[in-house]
Motif scaffolding. Sequence first.
Motif, PDB file in Angstrom:
ATOM      1  N   ARG A   1       0.767  -1.233  -0.142  1.00  0.00           N
ATOM      2  CA  ARG A   1       0.193   0.051   0.224  1.00  0.00           C
ATOM      3  C   ARG A   1       0.608   1.348   0.100  1.00  0.00           C
ATOM      4  O   ARG A   1       0.395   2.325  -0.374  1.00  0.00           O
ATOM      5  CB  ARG A   1      -1.101   0.016   1.041  1.00  0.00           C
ATOM      6  CG  ARG A   1      -1.986   1.072   1.253  1.00  0.00           C
ATOM      7  CD  ARG A   1      -2.716   1.115   2.678  1.00  0.00           C
ATOM      8  NE  ARG A   1      -3.636   2.347   2.340  1.00  0.00           N
ATOM      9  CZ  ARG A   1      -4.075   2.795   3.558  1.00  0.00           C
ATOM     10  NH1 ARG A   1      -4.016   2.136   4.678  1.00  0.00           N
ATOM     11  NH2 ARG A   1      -5.190   3.746   3.351  1.00  0.00           N
TER      12      ARG A   1
ATOM     13  N   ASP B   1       4.650   4.700  -8.132  1.00  0.00           N
ATOM     14  CA  ASP B   1       3.809   5.566  -9.023  1.00  0.00           C
ATOM     15  C   ASP B   1       4.230   7.190  -8.902  1.00  0.00           C
ATOM     16  O   ASP B   1       4.352   7.744 -10.209  1.00  0.00           O
ATOM     17  CB  ASP B   1       2.242   5.436  -8.656  1.00  0.00           C
ATOM     18  CG  ASP B   1       1.332   5.697  -9.822  1.00  0.00           C
ATOM     19  OD1 ASP B   1       1.499   5.553 -10.975  1.00  0.00           O
ATOM     20  OD2 ASP B   1       0.328   6.524  -9.533  1.00  0.00           O
TER      21      ASP B   1
ATOM     22  N   ARG C   1      -4.160  10.993  -9.637  1.00  0.00           N
ATOM     23  CA  ARG C   1      -4.299   9.827  -8.847  1.00  0.00           C
ATOM     24  C   ARG C   1      -4.124  10.110  -7.353  1.00  0.00           C
ATOM     25  O   ARG C   1      -3.059  10.754  -6.917  1.00  0.00           O
ATOM     26  CB  ARG C   1      -3.324   8.786  -9.278  1.00  0.00           C
ATOM     27  CG  ARG C   1      -3.506   8.308 -10.605  1.00  0.00           C
ATOM     28  CD  ARG C   1      -2.500   7.252 -10.878  1.00  0.00           C
ATOM     29  NE  ARG C   1      -2.881   6.563 -12.229  1.00  0.00           N
ATOM     30  CZ  ARG C   1      -1.890   5.738 -12.830  1.00  0.00           C
ATOM     31  NH1 ARG C   1      -0.985   5.099 -12.074  1.00  0.00           N
ATOM     32  NH2 ARG C   1      -2.246   5.188 -14.002  1.00  0.00           N
ATOM     33  N   ARG C   2      -4.955   9.502  -6.468  1.00  0.00           N
ATOM     34  CA  ARG C   2      -4.667   9.300  -5.086  1.00  0.00           C
ATOM     35  C   ARG C   2      -4.822   8.293  -4.474  1.00  0.00           C
ATOM     36  O   ARG C   2      -5.360   7.085  -5.097  1.00  0.00           O
ATOM     37  CB  ARG C   2      -6.029  10.437  -4.449  1.00  0.00           C
ATOM     38  CG  ARG C   2      -6.022  12.030  -4.908  1.00  0.00           C
ATOM     39  CD  ARG C   2      -4.662  12.547  -4.673  1.00  0.00           C
ATOM     40  NE  ARG C   2      -4.677  13.906  -5.204  1.00  0.00           N
ATOM     41  CZ  ARG C   2      -4.182  14.290  -6.403  1.00  0.00           C
ATOM     42  NH1 ARG C   2      -3.588  13.295  -6.971  1.00  0.00           N
ATOM     43  NH2 ARG C   2      -4.257  15.430  -6.824  1.00  0.00           N
ATOM     44  N   TYR C   3      -4.277   8.040  -3.291  1.00  0.00           N
ATOM     45  CA  TYR C   3      -3.773   6.660  -2.620  1.00  0.00           C
ATOM     46  C   TYR C   3      -4.622   6.613  -1.316  1.00  0.00           C
ATOM     47  O   TYR C   3      -4.490   5.596  -0.698  1.00  0.00           O
ATOM     48  CB  TYR C   3      -2.350   6.616  -2.475  1.00  0.00           C
ATOM     49  CG  TYR C   3      -1.865   6.828  -3.801  1.00  0.00           C
ATOM     50  CD1 TYR C   3      -1.820   6.130  -4.845  1.00  0.00           C
ATOM     51  CD2 TYR C   3      -1.032   8.257  -3.944  1.00  0.00           C
ATOM     52  CE1 TYR C   3      -1.053   6.501  -6.298  1.00  0.00           C
ATOM     53  CE2 TYR C   3      -0.781   8.406  -5.248  1.00  0.00           C
ATOM     54  CZ  TYR C   3      -0.598   7.674  -6.265  1.00  0.00           C
ATOM     55  OH  TYR C   3       0.149   8.046  -7.462  1.00  0.00           O
TER      56      TYR C   3
ATOM     57  N   ASP D   1      -0.826  11.512  -0.749  1.00  0.00           N
ATOM     58  CA  ASP D   1      -1.958  12.408  -1.332  1.00  0.00           C
ATOM     59  C   ASP D   1      -1.531  13.770  -1.507  1.00  0.00           C
ATOM     60  O   ASP D   1      -1.643  14.366  -2.730  1.00  0.00           O
ATOM     61  CB  ASP D   1      -3.300  12.434  -0.949  1.00  0.00           C
ATOM     62  CG  ASP D   1      -3.829  10.891  -0.979  1.00  0.00           C
ATOM     63  OD1 ASP D   1      -3.532  10.229  -1.781  1.00  0.00           O
ATOM     64  OD2 ASP D   1      -5.110  10.824  -0.254  1.00  0.00           O
TER      65      ASP D   1
ATOM     66  N   SER E   1       3.639   0.925  -3.385  1.00  0.00           N
ATOM     67  CA  SER E   1       3.277   1.020  -4.702  1.00  0.00           C
ATOM     68  C   SER E   1       2.740   2.689  -5.128  1.00  0.00           C
ATOM     69  O   SER E   1       3.352   2.877  -6.128  1.00  0.00           O
ATOM     70  CB  SER E   1       1.868   0.346  -4.993  1.00  0.00           C
ATOM     71  OG  SER E   1       2.250  -1.102  -4.867  1.00  0.00           O
ATOM     72  N   PRO E   2       2.087   3.419  -4.383  1.00  0.00           N
ATOM     73  CA  PRO E   2       2.000   4.666  -4.503  1.00  0.00           C
ATOM     74  C   PRO E   2       3.380   5.299  -4.686  1.00  0.00           C
ATOM     75  O   PRO E   2       3.294   6.250  -5.692  1.00  0.00           O
ATOM     76  CB  PRO E   2       1.374   5.200  -3.438  1.00  0.00           C
ATOM     77  CG  PRO E   2       0.561   4.091  -2.740  1.00  0.00           C
ATOM     78  CD  PRO E   2       1.571   3.107  -3.004  1.00  0.00           C
TER      79      PRO E   2
END
Length: 424
Positions: free
Chosen positions: A150, A157, A175-177, A183, A153-154
């Motif tokens: 979690r 990205d 994109r928001r996580y 964020d 990966s962000p």
Amino acid sequence: MRRRLINSTLAVVLVVIAVFGVSLVLVETRTISSSAQESVDSEALGLVSIVDSRLMGGEPVGPDILGEQRRAGRYARIEIPGRAPIEVGTRSEGAVIRGTAEGKRGERVVVEEPRSAVTREVGRSLLIIGAVALVAVVAAVLLAVRQANRLASPLTDLAETAERLGSGDPRPRHRRYGVPELDRVADVLDSSAERIARMLTAERRLAADASHQLRTPLTALSMRLEEISVTDDLETVREEATIALAQVERLTDVVQRLLTNSRDPRTGSAVAFDLDEVVKQQIEEWRPAYRSAGRAIVRSGKTGMRAVGTPGAVAQVLAALIENSLMHGGGTVALRTRVTGNQAVVEVTDEGPGVPADLGARIFERAISGRNSTGIGLAVARDLAEADGGRLELVQLKPAVFALFLSREAATRRETKEHPRPVR
């Protein structure tokens, strides 16, 4: 990063299990041992009570009767004064847990239980505790992997987004996580992408505007230099050189204006100026080009007007309209000056086919052109007009009539009306 997160989470779980697990093992071992000791003592008291009761009633006391009251696996020894000891069960050779009790008639009961039974009970408890600890470790690893993915990966990205920005692709990804800190980083990257996109657009627009706006002055300057190169008349050379210098100054003004508009398209340097001078200068500058095309350029309307604006910008606007008529129009081109309310208006019209109806509403948009041209000139001209508080409009389609509206300064001399006259 994933490995570090998993390792750190697993280390915390193992420390917690070690601390609480050891404590639980010690407490459980002591509890089982105490429970076994209490059970043995309780059984010894029970047997003493039975022996007392039977002795008081004159009943016989034997192994068969006492064996029924004994827990399986335990050894009991009953000593009655004046009688041989009574043994029930098999005595263990190893370590035992012993409980004793004495009766009212001097009898003594000893109950023994092998410590191996307690050890087996402790082992079963340890197995349960170990199984729970193993389940906790597995659950911790799974949660750590999930949390690591979690978070990692962000971050991967976001790194790809930053790399895209560095490679010249400024499109925001939006994109928001679900993680506030990540964020916020995503918000900053998207804002940076939008700023970079605006900057790149402005740079491309500046390059396109510069190539378009400098083309005409450079062409006119080259024509003047050609006139100088082919003439032997000193007076003609001086005249052409003077005009060329004026065009060089205009080129400098064009460049300065383009740079100013690229930073802030609303930044103007409006002053009061003689509108006749600007119109006259444009007619003289475009006269050779129209003469070469076999066409005429004339002016009419009021004279002696003073308008408020930037002379260089107004000249560029008129140049764009005159060039547009030269390329897309036909016949005689007329520049007409008039007054409407508190505004001075310069209209540019020709005798050509006009503007197609489907282009009329979009004629000032970039890349919109009726022929194979850049579609930039009219868009830049409108921007220049609006930068000084004026406006540029297409007031008639056929024949095409473009009107430049400028704020008008109060007249300082009598304005006169002229009849159309060709400029030769």
